[in-house]
Design a protein around this motif. Structure first.
Motif, PDB file in Angstrom:
ATOM      1  N   GLN A 126      -2.073   5.990   9.697  1.00 16.04           N
ATOM      2  CA  GLN A 126      -3.352   5.967   8.998  1.00 16.04           C
ATOM      3  C   GLN A 126      -3.386   4.914   7.894  1.00 16.04           C
ATOM      4  O   GLN A 126      -4.363   4.190   7.757  1.00 16.04           O
ATOM      5  CB  GLN A 126      -3.674   7.348   8.412  1.00 16.04           C
ATOM      6  CG  GLN A 126      -5.007   7.429   7.691  1.00 16.04           C
ATOM      7  CD  GLN A 126      -6.187   7.203   8.622  1.00 16.04           C
ATOM      8  OE1 GLN A 126      -6.214   7.709   9.724  1.00 16.04           O
ATOM      9  NE2 GLN A 126      -7.167   6.425   8.175  1.00 16.04           N
ATOM     10  N   ASP A 127      -2.310   4.807   7.129  1.00 21.18           N
ATOM     11  CA  ASP A 127      -2.312   3.818   6.050  1.00 21.18           C
ATOM     12  C   ASP A 127      -2.340   2.391   6.592  1.00 21.18           C
ATOM     13  O   ASP A 127      -2.990   1.512   6.020  1.00 21.18           O
ATOM     14  CB  ASP A 127      -1.117   4.030   5.117  1.00 21.18           C
ATOM     15  CG  ASP A 127       0.218   3.983   5.833  1.00 21.18           C
ATOM     16  OD1 ASP A 127       0.244   4.173   7.072  1.00 21.18           O
ATOM     17  OD2 ASP A 127       1.246   3.764   5.158  1.00 21.18           O
ATOM     18  N   VAL A 128      -1.694   2.141   7.719  1.00 18.28           N
ATOM     19  CA  VAL A 128      -1.727   0.809   8.330  1.00 18.28           C
ATOM     20  C   VAL A 128      -3.120   0.523   8.888  1.00 18.28           C
ATOM     21  O   VAL A 128      -3.646  -0.588   8.724  1.00 18.28           O
ATOM     22  CB  VAL A 128      -0.652   0.687   9.432  1.00 18.28           C
ATOM     23  CG1 VAL A 128      -0.776  -0.633  10.177  1.00 18.28           C
ATOM     24  CG2 VAL A 128       0.738   0.841   8.840  1.00 18.28           C
ATOM     25  N   ARG A 129      -3.742   1.530   9.504  1.00 21.69           N
ATOM     26  CA  ARG A 129      -5.112   1.352  10.019  1.00 21.69           C
ATOM     27  C   ARG A 129      -6.074   1.024   8.886  1.00 21.69           C
ATOM     28  O   ARG A 129      -6.934   0.148   9.019  1.00 21.69           O
ATOM     29  CB  ARG A 129      -5.577   2.609  10.752  1.00 21.69           C
ATOM     30  CG  ARG A 129      -4.981   2.776  12.118  1.00 21.69           C
ATOM     31  CD  ARG A 129      -5.718   3.815  12.942  1.00 21.69           C
ATOM     32  NE  ARG A 129      -5.895   5.091  12.278  1.00 21.69           N
ATOM     33  CZ  ARG A 129      -5.090   6.146  12.421  1.00 21.69           C
ATOM     34  NH1 ARG A 129      -4.037   6.076  13.185  1.00 21.69           N
ATOM     35  NH2 ARG A 129      -5.347   7.270  11.792  1.00 21.69           N
ATOM     36  N   ASP A 130      -5.933   1.743   7.767  1.00 21.23           N
ATOM     37  CA  ASP A 130      -6.802   1.479   6.609  1.00 21.23           C
ATOM     38  C   ASP A 130      -6.579   0.070   6.064  1.00 21.23           C
ATOM     39  O   ASP A 130      -7.541  -0.628   5.728  1.00 21.23           O
ATOM     40  CB  ASP A 130      -6.540   2.506   5.503  1.00 21.23           C
ATOM     41  CG  ASP A 130      -7.001   3.906   5.900  1.00 21.23           C
ATOM     42  OD1 ASP A 130      -7.821   4.028   6.840  1.00 21.23           O
ATOM     43  OD2 ASP A 130      -6.516   4.870   5.270  1.00 21.23           O
ATOM     44  N   LEU A 131      -5.325  -0.343   5.993  1.00 19.37           N
ATOM     45  CA  LEU A 131      -5.004  -1.684   5.502  1.00 19.37           C
ATOM     46  C   LEU A 131      -5.562  -2.755   6.443  1.00 19.37           C
ATOM     47  O   LEU A 131      -6.147  -3.741   5.989  1.00 19.37           O
ATOM     48  CB  LEU A 131      -3.489  -1.838   5.361  1.00 19.37           C
ATOM     49  CG  LEU A 131      -2.990  -3.184   4.846  1.00 19.37           C
ATOM     50  CD1 LEU A 131      -3.466  -3.418   3.417  1.00 19.37           C
ATOM     51  CD2 LEU A 131      -1.483  -3.247   4.924  1.00 19.37           C
ATOM     52  N   LEU A 132      -5.408  -2.559   7.740  1.00 14.88           N
ATOM     53  CA  LEU A 132      -5.935  -3.527   8.708  1.00 14.88           C
ATOM     54  C   LEU A 132      -7.462  -3.602   8.628  1.00 14.88           C
ATOM     55  O   LEU A 132      -8.037  -4.690   8.646  1.00 14.88           O
ATOM     56  CB  LEU A 132      -5.506  -3.156  10.129  1.00 14.88           C
ATOM     57  CG  LEU A 132      -4.016  -3.314  10.454  1.00 14.88           C
ATOM     58  CD1 LEU A 132      -3.720  -2.755  11.846  1.00 14.88           C
ATOM     59  CD2 LEU A 132      -3.579  -4.753  10.348  1.00 14.88           C
ATOM     60  N   HIS A 133      -8.086  -2.444   8.523  1.00 16.20           N
ATOM     61  CA  HIS A 133      -9.551  -2.414   8.438  1.00 16.20           C
ATOM     62  C   HIS A 133     -10.039  -3.096   7.156  1.00 16.20           C
ATOM     63  O   HIS A 133     -11.008  -3.862   7.173  1.00 16.20           O
ATOM     64  CB  HIS A 133     -10.049  -0.974   8.511  1.00 16.20           C
ATOM     65  CG  HIS A 133     -11.536  -0.855   8.460  1.00 16.20           C
ATOM     66  ND1 HIS A 133     -12.353  -1.315   9.466  1.00 16.20           N
ATOM     67  CD2 HIS A 133     -12.367  -0.344   7.506  1.00 16.20           C
ATOM     68  CE1 HIS A 133     -13.614  -1.088   9.146  1.00 16.20           C
ATOM     69  NE2 HIS A 133     -13.648  -0.498   7.953  1.00 16.20           N
ATOM     70  N   ALA A 134      -9.368  -2.811   6.046  1.00 17.00           N
ATOM     71  CA  ALA A 134      -9.763  -3.417   4.770  1.00 17.00           C
ATOM     72  C   ALA A 134      -9.567  -4.931   4.793  1.00 17.00           C
ATOM     73  O   ALA A 134     -10.332  -5.670   4.169  1.00 17.00           O
ATOM     74  CB  ALA A 134      -8.963  -2.801   3.627  1.00 17.00           C
ATOM     75  N   GLY A 135      -8.567  -5.392   5.535  1.00 19.48           N
ATOM     76  CA  GLY A 135      -8.307  -6.820   5.612  1.00 19.48           C
ATOM     77  C   GLY A 135      -9.133  -7.538   6.660  1.00 19.48           C
ATOM     78  O   GLY A 135      -8.976  -8.743   6.862  1.00 19.48           O
ATOM     79  N   GLY A 136      -9.976  -6.817   7.371  1.00 25.52           N
ATOM     80  CA  GLY A 136     -10.812  -7.442   8.390  1.00 25.52           C
ATOM     81  C   GLY A 136     -10.070  -7.743   9.678  1.00 25.52           C
ATOM     82  O   GLY A 136     -10.455  -8.628  10.428  1.00 25.52           O
ATOM     83  N   VAL A 137      -9.012  -6.985   9.930  1.00 28.43           N
ATOM     84  CA  VAL A 137      -8.228  -7.189  11.147  1.00 28.43           C
ATOM     85  C   VAL A 137      -8.714  -6.203  12.208  1.00 28.43           C
ATOM     86  O   VAL A 137      -8.800  -5.001  11.966  1.00 28.43           O
ATOM     87  CB  VAL A 137      -6.715  -6.976  10.878  1.00 28.43           C
ATOM     88  CG1 VAL A 137      -5.922  -7.097  12.161  1.00 28.43           C
ATOM     89  CG2 VAL A 137      -6.235  -7.970   9.845  1.00 28.43           C
ATOM     90  N   GLY A 138      -9.028  -6.725  13.380  1.00 24.77           N
ATOM     91  CA  GLY A 138      -9.474  -5.889  14.494  1.00 24.77           C
ATOM     92  C   GLY A 138      -8.348  -5.655  15.483  1.00 24.77           C
ATOM     93  O   GLY A 138      -7.458  -6.494  15.664  1.00 24.77           O
ATOM     94  N   ILE A 139      -8.387  -4.499  16.121  1.00 22.24           N
ATOM     95  CA  ILE A 139      -7.398  -4.139  17.139  1.00 22.24           C
ATOM     96  C   ILE A 139      -8.116  -4.200  18.480  1.00 22.24           C
ATOM     97  O   ILE A 139      -9.082  -3.463  18.708  1.00 22.24           O
ATOM     98  CB  ILE A 139      -6.837  -2.729  16.872  1.00 22.24           C
ATOM     99  CG1 ILE A 139      -6.251  -2.650  15.471  1.00 22.24           C
ATOM    100  CG2 ILE A 139      -5.795  -2.371  17.918  1.00 22.24           C
ATOM    101  CD1 ILE A 139      -5.893  -1.250  15.016  1.00 22.24           C
TER     102      ILE A 139
END
Length: 173
Positions: A126-139
């Motif tokens: 969850q913390d990695v998903r939040d960090l990726l989302h906040a940084g504008g990184v898409g999966i």
């Protein structure tokens, strides 16, 4: 011994094109497990540069590092293909429901791959998903995921054709 009945064994010549398609789709889908399964991408230039500096295995993941739902569908598909090729030429196996087993295995494999696609974000904490989302990184899904999904669809369509062909064959006693 002359005149003794010969028990038929496995012969590649007696395997139909539909059965070879089952095995081919399964083998290609297992090969797709080693291709990029999940890719990370960013819209901002500085974030994209940061992703480029990461090891390739962190940005483009194969199915084995993605999770259970990533690899179980293709493995089920190749097992069904092996069973269809190995036993499909024997009338008793076909009459006992082998085409239907292939149809069910292809359908379950497709559903598992679709569930894996829906759970694409859950390979990260969850913390990695939040960090990726906040940084504008898409999966995003990688080429391997698309290829394995296409193989499952092909196997399902050909399994439907095989079930229809099995229903048209007259039952001999």
């Amino acid at each position: 011994m002359k005149g003794a009945p010969v028990k038929p064994g496995f012969s590649p010549r007696r395997v139909s094109w539909r059965e070879w398609t089952a095995l081919g789709a399964g083998l290609v889908s297992v090969g797709a497990l080693f291709l990029p399964w999940t890719n990370l991408s960013a819209t901002q230039q500085d974030v994209e540069e940061a992703l480029d500096s990461l090891p390739a295995g962190e940005v483009a993941r194969n199915a084995f590092t993605t999770g259970f739902l990533a690899w179980i569908g293709p493995v089920l598909l190749v097992l069904a293909g092996l069973a269809v090729v190995a036993f499909g030429q024997f009338r008793k196996a076909r009459v006992s429901g082998l085409p239907h087993l292939w149809l069910i295995a292809s359908g379950v494999s497709l559903v598992l791959m679709l569930l894996g696609w829906l759970a694409i974000d859950w390979q990260f904490d969850q913390d990695v998903r939040d960090l990726l989302h906040a940084g504008g990184v898409g999966i995003y899904g990688g080429f391997g995921r698309y290829l394995a999904l296409a193989c499952a669809v092909v196997s399902l369509v050909v399994a439907v054709l095989d079930v229809r062909a099995a229903r048209k064959q007259p039952a001999s006693r």
